[in-house]
Design a protein around this motif. Structure first.
Motif, PDB file in Angstrom:
ATOM      1  N   MET A   1       0.858  -1.196   0.000  1.00 20.35           N
ATOM      2  CA  MET A   1       0.000   0.000   0.000  1.00 20.35           C
ATOM      3  C   MET A   1       0.887   1.236   0.000  1.00 20.35           C
ATOM      4  O   MET A   1       1.814   1.356   0.795  1.00 20.35           O
ATOM      5  CB  MET A   1      -0.897  -0.008   1.232  1.00 20.35           C
ATOM      6  N   ALA A   2       0.621   2.152  -0.907  1.00 20.15           N
ATOM      7  CA  ALA A   2       1.452   3.340  -1.040  1.00 20.15           C
ATOM      8  C   ALA A   2       1.285   4.263   0.156  1.00 20.15           C
ATOM      9  O   ALA A   2       0.201   4.438   0.688  1.00 20.15           O
ATOM     10  CB  ALA A   2       1.078   4.074  -2.327  1.00 20.15           C
ATOM     11  N   GLU A   3       2.384   4.867   0.587  1.00 21.23           N
ATOM     12  CA  GLU A   3       2.336   5.841   1.662  1.00 21.23           C
ATOM     13  C   GLU A   3       1.992   7.210   1.083  1.00 21.23           C
ATOM     14  O   GLU A   3       2.218   7.503  -0.094  1.00 21.23           O
ATOM     15  CB  GLU A   3       3.697   5.893   2.369  1.00 21.23           C
ATOM     16  N   SER A   4       1.464   8.106   1.926  1.00 19.65           N
ATOM     17  CA  SER A   4       1.035   9.422   1.460  1.00 19.65           C
ATOM     18  C   SER A   4       2.203  10.265   0.968  1.00 19.65           C
ATOM     19  O   SER A   4       2.030  11.159   0.159  1.00 19.65           O
ATOM     20  CB  SER A   4       0.309  10.151   2.596  1.00 19.65           C
ATOM     21  N   TRP A   5       3.426   9.935   1.441  1.00 16.86           N
ATOM     22  CA  TRP A   5       4.560  10.765   1.067  1.00 16.86           C
ATOM     23  C   TRP A   5       5.273  10.270  -0.192  1.00 16.86           C
ATOM     24  O   TRP A   5       6.245  10.870  -0.641  1.00 16.86           O
ATOM     25  CB  TRP A   5       5.562  10.838   2.217  1.00 16.86           C
ATOM     26  N   ILE A   7       6.044   9.465  -4.176  1.00 17.95           N
ATOM     27  CA  ILE A   7       5.821  10.177  -5.430  1.00 17.95           C
ATOM     28  C   ILE A   7       5.233   9.191  -6.431  1.00 17.95           C
ATOM     29  O   ILE A   7       5.912   8.259  -6.865  1.00 17.95           O
ATOM     30  CB  ILE A   7       7.136  10.776  -5.958  1.00 17.95           C
ATOM     31  N   LYS A   8       3.985   9.383  -6.780  1.00 14.32           N
ATOM     32  CA  LYS A   8       3.247   8.411  -7.596  1.00 14.32           C
ATOM     33  C   LYS A   8       3.895   8.188  -8.953  1.00 14.32           C
ATOM     34  O   LYS A   8       4.000   7.057  -9.442  1.00 14.32           O
ATOM     35  CB  LYS A   8       1.801   8.868  -7.769  1.00 14.32           C
ATOM     36  N   SER A   9       4.354   9.268  -9.581  1.00 15.46           N
ATOM     37  CA  SER A   9       4.944   9.125 -10.916  1.00 15.46           C
ATOM     38  C   SER A   9       6.232   8.304 -10.861  1.00 15.46           C
ATOM     39  O   SER A   9       6.506   7.511 -11.771  1.00 15.46           O
ATOM     40  CB  SER A   9       5.223  10.503 -11.521  1.00 15.46           C
ATOM     41  N   LEU A  10       7.019   8.485  -9.784  1.00 16.96           N
ATOM     42  CA  LEU A  10       8.244   7.705  -9.643  1.00 16.96           C
ATOM     43  C   LEU A  10       7.910   6.229  -9.442  1.00 16.96           C
ATOM     44  O   LEU A  10       8.544   5.352 -10.048  1.00 16.96           O
ATOM     45  CB  LEU A  10       9.067   8.229  -8.468  1.00 16.96           C
ATOM     46  N   SER A  11       6.919   5.953  -8.611  1.00 20.36           N
ATOM     47  CA  SER A  11       6.506   4.569  -8.382  1.00 20.36           C
ATOM     48  C   SER A  11       6.044   3.918  -9.678  1.00 20.36           C
ATOM     49  O   SER A  11       6.358   2.756  -9.960  1.00 20.36           O
ATOM     50  CB  SER A  11       5.372   4.523  -7.349  1.00 20.36           C
ATOM     51  N   ARG A  12       5.319   4.672 -10.480  1.00 21.20           N
ATOM     52  CA  ARG A  12       4.851   4.138 -11.756  1.00 21.20           C
ATOM     53  C   ARG A  12       6.016   3.877 -12.710  1.00 21.20           C
ATOM     54  O   ARG A  12       6.040   2.876 -13.436  1.00 21.20           O
ATOM     55  CB  ARG A  12       3.857   5.106 -12.390  1.00 21.20           C
ATOM     56  N   GLY A  13       6.979   4.785 -12.722  1.00 20.47           N
ATOM     57  CA  GLY A  13       8.146   4.591 -13.573  1.00 20.47           C
ATOM     58  C   GLY A  13       8.915   3.340 -13.206  1.00 20.47           C
ATOM     59  O   GLY A  13       9.355   2.570 -14.075  1.00 20.47           O
ATOM     60  N   LEU A  14       9.091   3.120 -11.907  1.00 25.80           N
ATOM     61  CA  LEU A  14       9.778   1.913 -11.447  1.00 25.80           C
ATOM     62  C   LEU A  14       8.977   0.665 -11.786  1.00 25.80           C
ATOM     63  O   LEU A  14       9.553  -0.387 -12.107  1.00 25.80           O
ATOM     64  CB  LEU A  14      10.015   2.003  -9.932  1.00 25.80           C
ATOM     65  N   GLN A  15       7.653   0.781 -11.718  1.00 25.05           N
ATOM     66  CA  GLN A  15       6.797  -0.349 -12.100  1.00 25.05           C
ATOM     67  C   GLN A  15       7.024  -0.721 -13.564  1.00 25.05           C
ATOM     68  O   GLN A  15       7.105  -1.911 -13.915  1.00 25.05           O
ATOM     69  CB  GLN A  15       5.330   0.008 -11.866  1.00 25.05           C
ATOM     70  N   LEU A  16       7.161   0.280 -14.423  1.00 26.27           N
ATOM     71  CA  LEU A  16       7.409   0.018 -15.837  1.00 26.27           C
ATOM     72  C   LEU A  16       8.766  -0.651 -16.045  1.00 26.27           C
ATOM     73  O   LEU A  16       8.900  -1.558 -16.875  1.00 26.27           O
ATOM     74  CB  LEU A  16       7.332   1.318 -16.637  1.00 26.27           C
TER      75      LEU A  16
END
Length: 263
Positions: A1-5, A7-16
């Motif tokens: 579960m993502a924490e509020s702090w 960075i969503k775009s960074l997490s998505r980039g790493l997912q890719l």
């Protein structure tokens, strides 16, 4: 579960990047979007950023994207910082050649069980989901079992809290009483067994490695298909223990392993 702090775009980039690592021949942005559930337009922006930063390259002939050399550079830097001692690497290779099975080396580092080296034998069936750097599900694979059996109760409890056991197969033993019993048995006999707990059809044997402080340094293990495991004799386990004892002595460990023939 993502924490509020985070960075969503960074997490998505790493997912890719993770998805691309599973497809070495290349992927399209449409495929990435479909698999990741990230909107297509967002995928385009993320991939353009990764290309611009040098972590991804575009094959214009085939119209696909692949990971670049920069990923290899990061991997090499990690490998250099967690270098496996030459003696241990040589022993792992020797074990693989002698038993003709895949051998693994893991280290107890920063309160994690981390796989640091893999050597394949000529008839080996490699556990493809295990790789250098892997550090999950230690309660159900032989490397993790034998390391966790030799850490302190305090460290074990902390590890259990931060890594709740998860079932991998129908054979996984992940209940608290099962784990505690397995930990005691493993410590007493001097080796661990994974009998299809990590992956169905695959069994593993793990032996501990100790350092000059008499604390567990890590573990050496071999994996083999169930049909060869069923024909296994105690001399193979004794051989693994002897090789581990030799490595432990080179790491400064002074005590002597109890032979399985004395148990």
């Amino acid at each position: 579960m993502a924490e509020s702090w985070t960075i969503k775009s960074l997490s998505r980039g790493l997912q890719l990047l993770d998805l691309m690592a599973e497809q070495p021949t290349g992927v399209t942005i449409k495929w990435l979007s479909a698999v990741s559930k990230i909107p297509l337009s967002t995928c385009y922006h993320l991939m353009n950023t990764l290309v611009d930063s040098g972590y991804v390259q575009r094959d214009r002939t085939r119209q696909v994207y692949t990971l670049s050399y920069k990923i290899s550079y990061l991997h090499n830097q990690v490998q250099m910082s967690h270098m496996v001692p030459d003696e241990l690497r040589m022993v792992a290779q020797k074990v693989s050649q002698e038993l003709r099975e895949t051998s693994y080396v893991a280290k107890w580092e920063s309160n994690e069980v981390i796989i640091q080296y893999i050597a394949e034998g000529d008839q080996a069936i490699k556990v493809r989901s295990l790789y250098v750097g892997y550090q999950e599900h230690a309660f159900v694979h032989a490397l993790g079992k034998v390391i966790l059996a030799h850490i302190s109760p305090k460290d074990f409890h902390a590890y259990y809290i931060h890594h709740p056991p998860q079932r991998r197969t129908l054979y996984s033993r992940i209940q608290w009483d099962e784990i505690q019993r397995e930990r005691l048995v493993t410590r007493e006999r001097g080796y661990s067994l994974d009998e299809e707990e990590w992956e169905e059809g695959i069994c593993c044997i793990g032996v501990p490695l100790f350092n000059y402080t008499s604390c567990v340094w890590g573990a050496l293990a071999v994996s083999l298909p169930r049909h060869r495991y069923d024909r296994l004799n105690q001399s193979t386990i004794s051989y693994l223990q002897q090789e581990a004892q030799m490595v432990s002595k080179k790491l400064g460990y002074q005590n002597i392993y109890r032979s399985i023939n004395q148990q």
